[in-house]
Write an enzyme that holds these catalytic residues in place. Structure first.
Site, short mmCIF file in Angstrom:
data_model
loop_
_atom_site.label_atom_id
_atom_site.label_comp_id
_atom_site.label_asym_id
_atom_site.label_seq_id
_atom_site.Cartn_x
_atom_site.Cartn_y
_atom_site.Cartn_z
N GLY A 3 0.80 -1.18 0.02
CA GLY A 3 -0.08 0.02 0.08
C GLY A 3 0.83 1.20 0.24
N GLN B 117 2.90 9.67 1.62
CA GLN B 117 4.44 9.15 1.43
C GLN B 117 5.30 9.43 0.08
OE1 GLN B 117 2.53 5.14 2.16
NE2 GLN B 117 4.52 4.95 2.98
N CYS C 101 6.53 -0.88 6.53
CA CYS C 101 6.12 0.51 5.75
C CYS C 101 7.17 0.90 4.91
CB CYS C 101 5.82 1.54 6.75
SG CYS C 101 5.37 3.18 6.18
N LEU C 102 6.65 1.20 3.59
CA LEU C 102 7.42 1.81 2.52
C LEU C 102 8.52 3.01 3.05
CD1 LEU C 102 5.59 1.15 -0.71
CD2 LEU C 102 7.38 -0.33 0.19
N HIS D 115 -3.66 0.64 7.86
CA HIS D 115 -2.31 1.27 7.78
C HIS D 115 -2.23 2.40 7.01
CE1 HIS D 115 2.25 0.77 7.52
NE2 HIS D 115 2.11 1.41 6.75
N GLU D 116 -2.78 2.31 5.77
CA GLU D 116 -2.80 3.67 4.87
C GLU D 116 -3.70 4.50 5.19
OE1 GLU D 116 -0.90 3.35 2.74
OE2 GLU D 116 -0.17 1.47 3.13
N HIS E 97 -1.87 6.70 7.49
CA HIS E 97 -0.99 7.58 6.82
C HIS E 97 -1.60 8.81 6.67
CE1 HIS E 97 2.87 6.08 6.37
NE2 HIS E 97 2.21 4.84 5.87
#
Length: 171
Positions: free
Chosen positions: A46, A51, A88-89, A130-131, A134
């Site tokens: 995701g 991000q 996480c990216l 999670h997203e 963000h």
């Protein structure tokens, strides 16, 4: 379409609340396409617009069942509980154990502004939460159990505070 640079943890934009999308146009479609390219290039599940440095409530995800695009997503119901690894990216090479809801229902819009609802269970529910976090300036490290992260390659247990210190020095 283009692969964008993913903002690393420690950058202030990741702690800001994203603004709702109000215009559904070619600019939004390009953003979604760029985010999709970036997600697949990075090998993640995701990606939220903050991000890549854009404070808009836009998410792309592929949790194994194909691409999902969410514009202005809001959680309308959640239940149950699951605890498991999360990464996480924006926080490369680290993961932690996080507790999330087992099931989540959301309301969102597609790239053309059409409203829809989606229910996710298990891993998809984890990705959605999670997203959306963000979009609200919340990161997975805020939920990490026992304040410990794990390095993906060495499997070393690292106190969260040490990783945060490394981040501030530049990973």
């Amino acid at each position: 379409m283009a692969v964008k640079t993913i903002v690393p943890f420690g950058e202030s934009i990741l702690r800001k609340k994203a603004k709702p999308v109000t215009e559904f146009n070619a600019k939004l479609e390009k953003l979604l396409d760029d985010m999709t390219d970036t997600l697949y290039d990075a090998g993640g599940s995701g990606l939220a617009a903050p991000q890549i440095g854009i404070l808009r409530r836009v998410v792309v995800m592929d949790c194994g069942e194909g691409l999902i695009e969410l514009i202005n997503p809001e959680i309308i119901d959640m239940g149950g509980e699951q605890t498991g690894p999360e990464a996480c990216l924006s926080y490369p090479n680290y993961s932690g154990i996080v507790k999330r809801a087992q099931r989540v229902s959301i309301r969102a819009k597609d790239r053309r502004g059409n409203p829809f609802e989606l229910e996710g269970k298990g891993y998809l529910a984890r990705c959605i939460q999670h997203e959306i976090d963000h979009l609200n300036g919340v990161l997975f490290v805020d939920h990490v159990r026992d304040h410990v992260l794990y390095h993906d390659y060495t499997k070393e247990r690292v106190p969260l505070i040490d990783v945060l210190r490394l981040t501030n020095e530049g990973l």
